[in-house]
Design a protein around this motif. Structure first.
Motif: not given
Length: 509
Positions: A78-80
Protein backbone atom coordinates in the motif's frame (compact mmCIF):
# COMPACT_ATOMS: atom_id res chain seq x y z
CA UNK A 1 -21.78 -24.21 -13.73
CA UNK A 2 -18.41 -24.27 -11.94
CA UNK A 3 -19.13 -21.65 -9.31
CA UNK A 4 -18.60 -21.46 -5.56
CA UNK A 5 -21.53 -19.49 -4.10
CA UNK A 6 -20.96 -16.60 -1.72
CA UNK A 7 -23.20 -16.47 1.36
CA UNK A 8 -23.73 -13.36 3.48
CA UNK A 9 -22.64 -13.49 7.13
CA UNK A 10 -23.20 -10.68 9.62
CA UNK A 11 -22.76 -12.54 12.90
CA UNK A 12 -19.39 -12.82 14.64
CA UNK A 13 -20.46 -16.23 15.99
CA UNK A 14 -19.66 -17.62 12.54
CA UNK A 15 -15.94 -17.53 13.33
CA UNK A 16 -16.34 -20.26 15.95
CA UNK A 17 -16.49 -24.02 15.54
CA UNK A 18 -19.96 -25.46 15.23
CA UNK A 19 -21.28 -22.63 13.05
CA UNK A 20 -20.83 -24.48 9.76
CA UNK A 21 -17.58 -22.99 8.49
CA UNK A 22 -14.27 -24.81 8.54
CA UNK A 23 -11.67 -22.05 8.16
CA UNK A 24 -11.40 -18.32 8.73
CA UNK A 25 -9.54 -16.22 6.19
CA UNK A 26 -8.65 -12.69 7.25
CA UNK A 27 -7.59 -10.23 4.56
CA UNK A 28 -6.11 -7.26 6.35
CA UNK A 29 -3.57 -4.50 6.01
CA UNK A 30 -3.20 -4.11 9.77
CA UNK A 31 -3.54 -6.88 12.37
CA UNK A 32 -4.34 -4.29 15.03
CA UNK A 33 -7.50 -3.27 13.16
CA UNK A 34 -9.23 -6.63 13.45
CA UNK A 35 -12.70 -6.24 14.97
CA UNK A 36 -12.87 -9.83 16.26
CA UNK A 37 -10.85 -9.93 19.48
CA UNK A 38 -10.40 -13.71 19.34
CA UNK A 39 -8.71 -13.45 15.96
CA UNK A 40 -6.66 -10.43 16.95
CA UNK A 41 -5.27 -12.19 20.03
CA UNK A 42 -4.40 -15.34 18.10
CA UNK A 43 -2.71 -13.34 15.35
CA UNK A 44 -0.70 -11.22 17.77
CA UNK A 45 0.44 -14.30 19.71
CA UNK A 46 1.41 -16.10 16.52
CA UNK A 47 3.33 -13.06 15.34
CA UNK A 48 5.58 -13.31 18.39
CA UNK A 49 6.77 -16.78 17.42
CA UNK A 50 6.50 -16.53 13.63
CA UNK A 51 7.60 -13.25 12.12
CA UNK A 52 6.00 -14.18 8.78
CA UNK A 53 2.56 -13.51 10.26
CA UNK A 54 1.34 -10.20 8.91
CA UNK A 55 3.98 -10.20 6.19
CA UNK A 56 2.90 -13.18 4.07
CA UNK A 57 -0.13 -15.44 3.94
CA UNK A 58 0.06 -17.88 6.85
CA UNK A 59 -2.07 -20.74 8.21
CA UNK A 60 -2.38 -20.80 12.01
CA UNK A 61 -3.65 -23.59 14.24
CA UNK A 62 -6.63 -21.98 15.96
CA UNK A 63 -8.54 -24.19 18.44
CA UNK A 64 -12.08 -22.98 18.90
CA UNK A 65 -12.26 -21.15 15.59
CA UNK A 66 -14.05 -22.59 12.59
CA UNK A 67 -12.28 -25.77 11.51
CA UNK A 68 -9.37 -24.93 13.81
CA UNK A 69 -7.87 -22.97 10.91
CA UNK A 70 -7.02 -19.28 10.85
CA UNK A 71 -5.45 -17.90 7.70
CA UNK A 72 -3.95 -14.42 7.87
CA UNK A 73 -3.62 -12.99 4.36
CA UNK A 74 -1.89 -9.63 4.73
CA UNK A 75 -2.52 -6.79 2.31
CA UNK A 76 0.89 -5.46 1.33
CA UNK A 77 2.25 -2.87 -1.05
CA UNK A 78 0.00 0.00 0.00
CA UNK A 79 1.84 3.04 -1.31
CA UNK A 80 0.91 6.13 -3.33
CA UNK A 81 0.43 4.11 -6.52
CA UNK A 82 -1.40 1.07 -5.17
CA UNK A 83 -5.02 0.30 -5.96
CA UNK A 84 -7.62 -2.16 -4.68
CA UNK A 85 -5.93 -5.06 -6.48
CA UNK A 86 -3.69 -5.47 -3.43
CA UNK A 87 -6.77 -6.85 -1.66
CA UNK A 88 -7.43 -9.22 -4.57
CA UNK A 89 -3.87 -10.53 -4.38
CA UNK A 90 -4.13 -11.18 -0.65
CA UNK A 91 -7.52 -12.89 -1.00
CA UNK A 92 -6.21 -15.23 -3.71
CA UNK A 93 -3.32 -16.25 -1.48
CA UNK A 94 -5.67 -16.86 1.42
CA UNK A 95 -8.27 -18.88 -0.48
CA UNK A 96 -5.59 -21.07 -2.06
CA UNK A 97 -4.16 -21.90 1.35
CA UNK A 98 -7.65 -22.72 2.66
CA UNK A 99 -8.34 -25.02 -0.30
CA UNK A 100 -4.97 -26.77 -0.03
CA UNK A 101 -5.48 -27.22 3.71
CA UNK A 102 -8.70 -29.12 3.05
CA UNK A 103 -11.28 -26.49 3.92
CA UNK A 104 -14.55 -26.71 1.98
CA UNK A 105 -16.53 -23.82 3.48
CA UNK A 106 -14.26 -20.98 4.59
CA UNK A 107 -15.35 -17.68 6.07
CA UNK A 108 -13.78 -14.59 4.46
CA UNK A 109 -13.25 -11.45 6.55
CA UNK A 110 -11.91 -8.31 4.88
CA UNK A 111 -10.96 -5.46 7.20
CA UNK A 112 -12.51 -2.15 6.22
CA UNK A 113 -10.58 0.90 5.17
CA UNK A 114 -11.42 4.60 5.13
CA UNK A 115 -9.26 5.06 2.04
CA UNK A 116 -11.57 5.81 -0.92
CA UNK A 117 -9.30 3.74 -3.16
CA UNK A 118 -10.50 0.68 -1.30
CA UNK A 119 -14.24 1.37 -1.11
CA UNK A 120 -15.06 -1.99 -2.68
CA UNK A 121 -12.23 -4.01 -1.16
CA UNK A 122 -14.60 -6.62 0.28
CA UNK A 123 -16.32 -7.24 -3.06
CA UNK A 124 -13.01 -7.26 -4.93
CA UNK A 125 -11.54 -9.80 -2.48
CA UNK A 126 -14.54 -12.11 -2.85
CA UNK A 127 -14.40 -11.93 -6.64
CA UNK A 128 -10.68 -12.67 -6.52
CA UNK A 129 -11.49 -15.91 -4.72
CA UNK A 130 -13.74 -16.91 -7.61
CA UNK A 131 -10.96 -16.15 -10.06
CA UNK A 132 -8.52 -18.28 -8.07
CA UNK A 133 -10.88 -21.27 -7.79
CA UNK A 134 -12.03 -21.51 -11.43
CA UNK A 135 -10.77 -24.52 -13.39
CA UNK A 136 -10.69 -24.86 -17.21
CA UNK A 137 -13.73 -26.38 -18.86
CA UNK A 138 -11.61 -29.08 -20.55
CA UNK A 139 -10.21 -30.17 -17.16
CA UNK A 140 -13.64 -30.25 -15.58
CA UNK A 141 -15.14 -32.28 -18.41
CA UNK A 142 -12.22 -34.71 -18.64
CA UNK A 143 -12.06 -35.37 -14.91
CA UNK A 144 -15.67 -34.74 -13.84
CA UNK A 145 -14.43 -32.00 -11.56
CA UNK A 146 -16.70 -30.15 -9.16
CA UNK A 147 -15.72 -27.02 -7.20
CA UNK A 148 -13.29 -27.70 -4.36
CA UNK A 149 -15.38 -25.56 -2.01
CA UNK A 150 -19.10 -25.75 -1.32
CA UNK A 151 -19.46 -22.08 -0.38
CA UNK A 152 -17.58 -19.01 0.84
CA UNK A 153 -19.00 -17.08 3.76
CA UNK A 154 -18.47 -13.33 3.48
CA UNK A 155 -18.49 -11.30 6.67
CA UNK A 156 -20.04 -7.94 5.84
CA UNK A 157 -22.40 -5.47 7.45
CA UNK A 158 -24.60 -5.30 4.33
CA UNK A 159 -25.69 -8.09 1.95
CA UNK A 160 -23.40 -8.54 -1.03
CA UNK A 161 -24.08 -12.10 -2.17
CA UNK A 162 -26.71 -11.30 -4.81
CA UNK A 163 -24.38 -8.99 -6.75
CA UNK A 164 -21.28 -11.16 -6.26
CA UNK A 165 -22.96 -14.41 -7.27
CA UNK A 166 -24.46 -12.78 -10.36
CA UNK A 167 -21.09 -11.35 -11.34
CA UNK A 168 -19.34 -14.66 -10.80
CA UNK A 169 -21.96 -16.52 -12.86
CA UNK A 170 -21.19 -14.19 -15.74
CA UNK A 171 -17.44 -14.45 -15.18
CA UNK A 172 -17.55 -18.26 -15.14
CA UNK A 173 -19.37 -18.21 -18.47
CA UNK A 174 -16.89 -15.70 -19.90
CA UNK A 175 -13.88 -17.73 -18.73
CA UNK A 176 -15.33 -20.93 -20.15
CA UNK A 177 -15.96 -19.30 -23.53
CA UNK A 178 -12.62 -17.51 -23.73
CA UNK A 179 -10.35 -20.16 -22.27
CA UNK A 180 -11.52 -23.31 -24.04
CA UNK A 181 -9.64 -24.84 -26.97
CA UNK A 182 -10.77 -24.10 -30.55
CA UNK A 183 -12.55 -27.37 -31.37
CA UNK A 184 -14.44 -27.67 -28.09
CA UNK A 185 -15.34 -23.98 -28.38
CA UNK A 186 -15.68 -23.59 -32.13
CA UNK A 187 -17.99 -20.88 -33.45
CA UNK A 188 -20.87 -23.36 -33.47
CA UNK A 189 -20.09 -24.71 -29.99
CA UNK A 190 -19.60 -21.17 -28.64
CA UNK A 191 -23.07 -20.24 -29.90
CA UNK A 192 -24.59 -23.44 -28.48
CA UNK A 193 -22.89 -22.87 -25.12
CA UNK A 194 -24.39 -19.38 -24.97
CA UNK A 195 -27.86 -20.63 -25.89
CA UNK A 196 -27.70 -23.28 -23.17
CA UNK A 197 -26.38 -20.79 -20.60
CA UNK A 198 -29.12 -18.28 -21.42
CA UNK A 199 -31.95 -20.82 -21.23
CA UNK A 200 -34.86 -19.54 -19.12
CA UNK A 201 -32.93 -16.33 -18.43
CA UNK A 202 -35.45 -13.95 -19.95
CA UNK A 203 -32.88 -12.82 -22.53
CA UNK A 204 -33.93 -12.56 -26.16
CA UNK A 205 -31.46 -14.81 -28.02
CA UNK A 206 -31.11 -15.40 -31.76
CA UNK A 207 -28.36 -17.27 -33.63
CA UNK A 208 -27.63 -16.40 -37.25
CA UNK A 209 -26.36 -19.63 -38.82
CA UNK A 210 -27.52 -19.56 -42.45
CA UNK A 211 -24.57 -19.20 -44.82
CA UNK A 212 -26.42 -17.03 -47.34
CA UNK A 213 -27.66 -14.72 -44.58
CA UNK A 214 -24.20 -14.41 -43.07
CA UNK A 215 -22.63 -13.56 -46.43
CA UNK A 216 -25.34 -11.01 -47.21
CA UNK A 217 -25.65 -9.34 -43.80
CA UNK A 218 -22.12 -9.79 -42.45
CA UNK A 219 -19.89 -9.59 -45.55
CA UNK A 220 -16.65 -8.65 -43.76
CA UNK A 221 -17.15 -11.31 -41.09
CA UNK A 222 -17.91 -13.85 -43.80
CA UNK A 223 -14.75 -12.89 -45.67
CA UNK A 224 -12.73 -13.70 -42.54
CA UNK A 225 -14.51 -17.06 -42.34
CA UNK A 226 -14.60 -17.71 -46.09
CA UNK A 227 -12.24 -20.66 -45.92
CA UNK A 228 -13.96 -22.02 -42.81
CA UNK A 229 -17.21 -22.50 -44.74
CA UNK A 230 -15.52 -25.51 -46.38
CA UNK A 231 -15.53 -27.32 -43.02
CA UNK A 232 -19.02 -27.86 -41.61
CA UNK A 233 -17.95 -27.81 -37.96
CA UNK A 234 -16.10 -24.50 -38.44
CA UNK A 235 -18.97 -22.46 -39.92
CA UNK A 236 -19.31 -18.91 -38.52
CA UNK A 237 -22.12 -17.77 -36.27
CA UNK A 238 -23.53 -14.48 -35.04
CA UNK A 239 -25.27 -14.56 -31.67
CA UNK A 240 -27.72 -11.73 -30.95
CA UNK A 241 -28.70 -11.18 -27.33
CA UNK A 242 -30.92 -8.51 -25.80
CA UNK A 243 -31.85 -7.64 -22.24
CA UNK A 244 -34.76 -5.28 -21.54
CA UNK A 245 -35.28 -4.13 -17.97
CA UNK A 246 -38.63 -3.46 -16.42
CA UNK A 247 -40.13 0.01 -16.43
CA UNK A 248 -39.32 3.01 -18.57
CA UNK A 249 -36.06 2.59 -20.48
CA UNK A 250 -33.76 5.53 -19.82
CA UNK A 251 -30.59 4.33 -21.58
CA UNK A 252 -29.54 1.74 -24.14
CA UNK A 253 -26.10 0.14 -24.37
CA UNK A 254 -25.11 -1.78 -27.50
CA UNK A 255 -22.09 -4.13 -27.49
CA UNK A 256 -20.17 -5.76 -30.33
CA UNK A 257 -18.01 -8.69 -29.18
CA UNK A 258 -15.13 -10.09 -31.20
CA UNK A 259 -15.26 -13.88 -31.16
CA UNK A 260 -12.45 -15.13 -33.38
CA UNK A 261 -12.37 -18.68 -32.07
CA UNK A 262 -9.04 -19.31 -33.74
CA UNK A 263 -6.80 -16.84 -35.54
CA UNK A 264 -4.23 -18.36 -37.87
CA UNK A 265 -3.57 -14.96 -39.36
CA UNK A 266 -5.23 -16.17 -42.56
CA UNK A 267 -3.19 -15.76 -45.74
CA UNK A 268 -0.91 -13.41 -43.78
CA UNK A 269 -0.16 -16.45 -41.67
CA UNK A 270 1.24 -16.16 -38.16
CA UNK A 271 4.71 -17.69 -38.10
CA UNK A 272 7.45 -18.63 -35.61
CA UNK A 273 5.00 -19.83 -32.96
CA UNK A 274 2.74 -16.82 -33.34
CA UNK A 275 -0.41 -18.97 -33.49
CA UNK A 276 -0.03 -20.25 -29.95
CA UNK A 277 -2.80 -18.98 -27.72
CA UNK A 278 -4.91 -17.76 -30.62
CA UNK A 279 -7.92 -19.70 -29.36
CA UNK A 280 -8.14 -16.86 -26.80
CA UNK A 281 -8.98 -14.35 -29.56
CA UNK A 282 -12.63 -14.67 -28.56
CA UNK A 283 -12.25 -12.93 -25.22
CA UNK A 284 -14.31 -9.90 -26.25
CA UNK A 285 -17.36 -11.93 -27.23
CA UNK A 286 -16.87 -14.03 -24.08
CA UNK A 287 -16.86 -10.98 -21.79
CA UNK A 288 -19.98 -9.55 -23.44
CA UNK A 289 -21.77 -12.92 -23.14
CA UNK A 290 -20.85 -13.01 -19.46
CA UNK A 291 -22.18 -9.48 -18.98
CA UNK A 292 -25.51 -10.52 -20.49
CA UNK A 293 -25.65 -13.52 -18.14
CA UNK A 294 -25.08 -11.27 -15.12
CA UNK A 295 -27.73 -8.80 -16.26
CA UNK A 296 -30.24 -11.62 -16.69
CA UNK A 297 -29.74 -12.56 -13.02
CA UNK A 298 -29.72 -9.07 -11.49
CA UNK A 299 -32.50 -7.73 -13.75
CA UNK A 300 -31.78 -4.00 -13.36
CA UNK A 301 -34.68 -1.74 -14.25
CA UNK A 302 -34.78 1.03 -16.80
CA UNK A 303 -31.92 -0.16 -18.99
CA UNK A 304 -31.75 -2.01 -22.29
CA UNK A 305 -28.63 -3.85 -23.41
CA UNK A 306 -28.21 -5.25 -26.91
CA UNK A 307 -25.26 -7.42 -27.94
CA UNK A 308 -23.99 -9.04 -31.12
CA UNK A 309 -21.23 -11.64 -30.91
CA UNK A 310 -19.31 -12.36 -34.11
CA UNK A 311 -17.98 -15.93 -34.01
CA UNK A 312 -15.62 -17.00 -36.76
CA UNK A 313 -12.44 -18.96 -37.47
CA UNK A 314 -9.80 -17.19 -39.56
CA UNK A 315 -8.92 -20.30 -41.53
CA UNK A 316 -6.29 -20.85 -44.20
CA UNK A 317 -7.13 -22.54 -47.50
CA UNK A 318 -7.83 -22.07 -51.18
CA UNK A 319 -10.94 -20.02 -50.30
CA UNK A 320 -9.18 -17.73 -47.83
CA UNK A 321 -9.49 -14.00 -48.33
CA UNK A 322 -6.28 -12.16 -49.15
CA UNK A 323 -4.75 -8.72 -48.95
CA UNK A 324 -5.65 -6.19 -51.67
CA UNK A 325 -9.22 -7.48 -51.93
CA UNK A 326 -11.90 -4.82 -51.71
CA UNK A 327 -14.99 -5.98 -49.84
CA UNK A 328 -18.09 -3.91 -49.20
CA UNK A 329 -19.12 -3.84 -45.54
CA UNK A 330 -22.67 -4.09 -44.22
CA UNK A 331 -22.67 -0.29 -44.03
CA UNK A 332 -21.89 -0.06 -47.77
CA UNK A 333 -18.28 1.01 -47.21
CA UNK A 334 -15.67 -0.40 -49.61
CA UNK A 335 -12.87 -1.88 -47.49
CA UNK A 336 -9.45 -2.71 -48.90
CA UNK A 337 -7.84 -5.55 -46.99
CA UNK A 338 -4.37 -4.52 -45.81
CA UNK A 339 -3.53 -7.59 -43.74
CA UNK A 340 -5.67 -10.67 -43.19
CA UNK A 341 -4.32 -10.91 -39.64
CA UNK A 342 -6.17 -7.68 -38.85
CA UNK A 343 -9.37 -9.71 -38.99
CA UNK A 344 -10.99 -8.69 -35.71
CA UNK A 345 -11.82 -5.18 -36.86
CA UNK A 346 -13.56 -6.64 -39.93
CA UNK A 347 -15.78 -8.77 -37.71
CA UNK A 348 -16.56 -5.83 -35.44
CA UNK A 349 -17.32 -3.42 -38.28
CA UNK A 350 -20.29 -5.47 -39.52
CA UNK A 351 -21.60 -6.02 -35.99
CA UNK A 352 -21.34 -2.31 -35.23
CA UNK A 353 -23.16 -1.46 -38.45
CA UNK A 354 -26.15 -3.56 -37.36
CA UNK A 355 -26.00 -2.06 -33.88
CA UNK A 356 -25.74 1.45 -35.36
CA UNK A 357 -29.12 1.01 -37.03
CA UNK A 358 -30.66 -0.19 -33.78
CA UNK A 359 -29.03 2.67 -31.89
CA UNK A 360 -30.74 5.27 -34.08
CA UNK A 361 -34.07 3.86 -32.89
CA UNK A 362 -33.11 3.54 -29.21
CA UNK A 363 -33.36 5.67 -26.09
CA UNK A 364 -30.10 7.40 -25.07
CA UNK A 365 -27.88 4.93 -26.96
CA UNK A 366 -24.17 4.32 -26.59
CA UNK A 367 -22.13 1.76 -28.53
CA UNK A 368 -19.10 -0.32 -27.56
CA UNK A 369 -16.80 -2.85 -29.16
CA UNK A 370 -14.97 -5.31 -26.92
CA UNK A 371 -12.07 -7.22 -28.40
CA UNK A 372 -8.67 -8.82 -27.96
CA UNK A 373 -7.73 -6.66 -30.92
CA UNK A 374 -4.07 -5.64 -31.05
CA UNK A 375 -0.62 -6.63 -29.93
CA UNK A 376 0.13 -2.93 -29.80
CA UNK A 377 -2.09 -2.38 -26.77
CA UNK A 378 -0.04 -4.99 -24.91
CA UNK A 379 3.17 -3.25 -25.89
CA UNK A 380 1.76 0.14 -24.91
CA UNK A 381 -0.09 -0.75 -21.71
CA UNK A 382 0.92 -4.26 -20.67
CA UNK A 383 -1.91 -5.99 -18.85
CA UNK A 384 -4.26 -3.00 -18.90
CA UNK A 385 -7.38 -2.49 -21.01
CA UNK A 386 -7.42 0.46 -23.42
CA UNK A 387 -10.38 2.73 -24.11
CA UNK A 388 -10.57 4.68 -27.37
CA UNK A 389 -13.67 6.83 -27.74
CA UNK A 390 -15.17 9.00 -30.46
CA UNK A 391 -15.85 12.70 -29.93
CA UNK A 392 -19.47 12.07 -28.87
CA UNK A 393 -18.44 9.62 -26.16
CA UNK A 394 -15.64 11.94 -25.06
CA UNK A 395 -18.13 14.77 -24.65
CA UNK A 396 -20.28 12.46 -22.51
CA UNK A 397 -17.29 11.42 -20.39
CA UNK A 398 -17.69 7.70 -21.13
CA UNK A 399 -14.03 6.68 -20.92
CA UNK A 400 -13.41 8.86 -17.85
CA UNK A 401 -16.36 7.26 -16.07
CA UNK A 402 -15.29 3.74 -17.03
CA UNK A 403 -11.75 4.48 -15.90
CA UNK A 404 -12.98 5.65 -12.50
CA UNK A 405 -15.19 2.57 -12.06
CA UNK A 406 -12.46 0.21 -13.20
CA UNK A 407 -10.00 1.69 -10.72
CA UNK A 408 -12.42 1.02 -7.85
CA UNK A 409 -13.35 -2.50 -8.96
CA UNK A 410 -9.84 -3.84 -9.78
CA UNK A 411 -10.26 -3.68 -13.56
CA UNK A 412 -8.12 -0.64 -14.46
CA UNK A 413 -8.34 1.09 -17.84
CA UNK A 414 -5.96 3.31 -19.76
CA UNK A 415 -7.54 6.02 -21.93
CA UNK A 416 -6.20 6.62 -25.44
CA UNK A 417 -7.24 9.33 -27.90
CA UNK A 418 -8.23 9.34 -31.53
CA UNK A 419 -6.15 11.77 -33.60
CA UNK A 420 -6.37 13.01 -37.19
CA UNK A 421 -3.41 10.79 -38.05
CA UNK A 422 -5.49 7.72 -37.19
CA UNK A 423 -8.02 8.58 -39.88
CA UNK A 424 -5.20 9.36 -42.31
CA UNK A 425 -3.80 5.90 -41.58
CA UNK A 426 -6.95 4.13 -42.83
CA UNK A 427 -7.49 6.28 -45.93
CA UNK A 428 -7.05 4.30 -49.16
CA UNK A 429 -4.35 6.19 -50.98
CA UNK A 430 -5.45 5.49 -54.58
CA UNK A 431 -9.18 5.93 -54.02
CA UNK A 432 -10.26 2.50 -55.23
CA UNK A 433 -11.71 1.81 -51.78
CA UNK A 434 -13.24 4.03 -49.12
CA UNK A 435 -11.00 2.78 -46.34
CA UNK A 436 -8.11 0.36 -45.78
CA UNK A 437 -8.29 -2.07 -42.89
CA UNK A 438 -4.63 -1.84 -41.82
CA UNK A 439 -1.05 -1.64 -42.94
CA UNK A 440 0.78 -4.84 -43.79
CA UNK A 441 2.80 -5.06 -40.58
CA UNK A 442 1.97 -6.31 -37.09
CA UNK A 443 0.19 -3.79 -34.88
CA UNK A 444 2.85 -4.24 -32.21
CA UNK A 445 5.46 -2.54 -34.43
CA UNK A 446 3.08 0.04 -35.89
CA UNK A 447 2.86 3.55 -34.49
CA UNK A 448 -0.55 4.11 -32.88
CA UNK A 449 -1.30 0.46 -33.53
CA UNK A 450 -4.21 0.24 -31.08
CA UNK A 451 -5.66 3.71 -31.67
CA UNK A 452 -6.10 3.81 -35.43
CA UNK A 453 -8.25 0.62 -35.58
CA UNK A 454 -10.96 2.67 -33.83
CA UNK A 455 -10.84 5.11 -36.74
CA UNK A 456 -11.29 2.18 -39.13
CA UNK A 457 -14.24 0.88 -37.11
CA UNK A 458 -15.94 4.28 -37.21
CA UNK A 459 -15.52 4.47 -40.98
CA UNK A 460 -16.29 0.87 -41.95
CA UNK A 461 -19.38 0.63 -39.73
CA UNK A 462 -20.91 3.93 -40.83
CA UNK A 463 -20.64 5.35 -37.31
CA UNK A 464 -18.50 8.22 -38.56
CA UNK A 465 -21.61 9.86 -40.02
CA UNK A 466 -23.01 10.14 -36.50
CA UNK A 467 -20.47 12.74 -35.37
CA UNK A 468 -20.92 15.61 -32.94
CA UNK A 469 -22.38 18.01 -35.52
CA UNK A 470 -24.65 15.43 -37.17
CA UNK A 471 -28.41 15.32 -36.77
CA UNK A 472 -28.06 12.17 -34.63
CA UNK A 473 -24.72 11.91 -32.81
CA UNK A 474 -23.87 8.46 -31.46
CA UNK A 475 -21.47 7.71 -28.63
CA UNK A 476 -18.96 4.95 -29.42
CA UNK A 477 -16.14 3.53 -27.31
CA UNK A 478 -13.71 0.83 -28.44
CA UNK A 479 -12.39 -1.43 -25.66
CA UNK A 480 -9.19 -3.35 -26.42
CA UNK A 481 -8.64 -6.17 -23.91
CA UNK A 482 -5.73 -7.93 -25.60
CA UNK A 483 -3.57 -7.35 -22.52
CA UNK A 484 -6.16 -7.96 -19.83
CA UNK A 485 -8.14 -10.97 -21.10
CA UNK A 486 -5.78 -13.42 -19.38
CA UNK A 487 -3.55 -13.31 -16.31
CA UNK A 488 -0.07 -14.71 -15.95
CA UNK A 489 0.94 -16.54 -19.13
CA UNK A 490 -0.38 -14.42 -22.05
CA UNK A 491 -0.92 -17.55 -24.16
CA UNK A 492 -2.46 -20.03 -21.75
CA UNK A 493 -3.00 -18.06 -18.55
CA UNK A 494 -6.33 -18.12 -16.76
CA UNK A 495 -8.99 -15.95 -18.45
CA UNK A 496 -9.97 -12.94 -16.36
CA UNK A 497 -13.41 -12.12 -17.88
CA UNK A 498 -12.34 -8.46 -17.88
CA UNK A 499 -13.89 -5.93 -18.17
CA UNK A 500 -17.19 -7.58 -17.14
CA UNK A 501 -17.28 -6.21 -13.59
CA UNK A 502 -16.59 -2.61 -14.62
CA UNK A 503 -19.07 -2.80 -17.49
CA UNK A 504 -21.76 -4.12 -15.16
CA UNK A 505 -21.23 -1.27 -12.70
CA UNK A 506 -21.23 1.21 -15.58
CA UNK A 507 -24.44 -0.30 -16.97
CA UNK A 508 -26.44 -0.32 -13.77
CA UNK A 509 -25.13 3.08 -12.74
Amino acid sequence: MFQVPVVDVNNDQAIFEGEGFDAVIVVTADLTQLAQQEISLLAEHAKQIDHRVGKQATLLFAPGLAGGRLIIAPVTGDDDYADVRIFAKAAKEGINIAKDAGATKPLLIVTSSQDPRFSFATEVAALACGQALWQPLETREANSLTPALTAIGLMACSPKSELLNALEAGRVLARDLCGTEPERMSAINFADYCVASFKDSGLDVTVVDNKATLIKDYPLLSAVGRSSFDVARHHPRVVKVAYTGEGEITRTLLFAGKGVVYDTGGADIKIAGGMAGMSRDKGGAAAVAGLMKTLSILKPKGVKVIAELGLVRNSIGSEAFVTDEIITSHAGVRVRIGNTDAEGRLVLADLLSHLRIQATQSVAPSLYSVATLTGHVVRAYGSYTALVENAVAKQQGVAATLQHIGQQWAEPFEVSYLRPEDFDKVADKNGAADVISSNNGPSSVTARGHQYPAAFLLKASGLDSHHLKSSQPLSYTHIDIAGSATEGDPLYGKPTAQPLVALLQFTIG
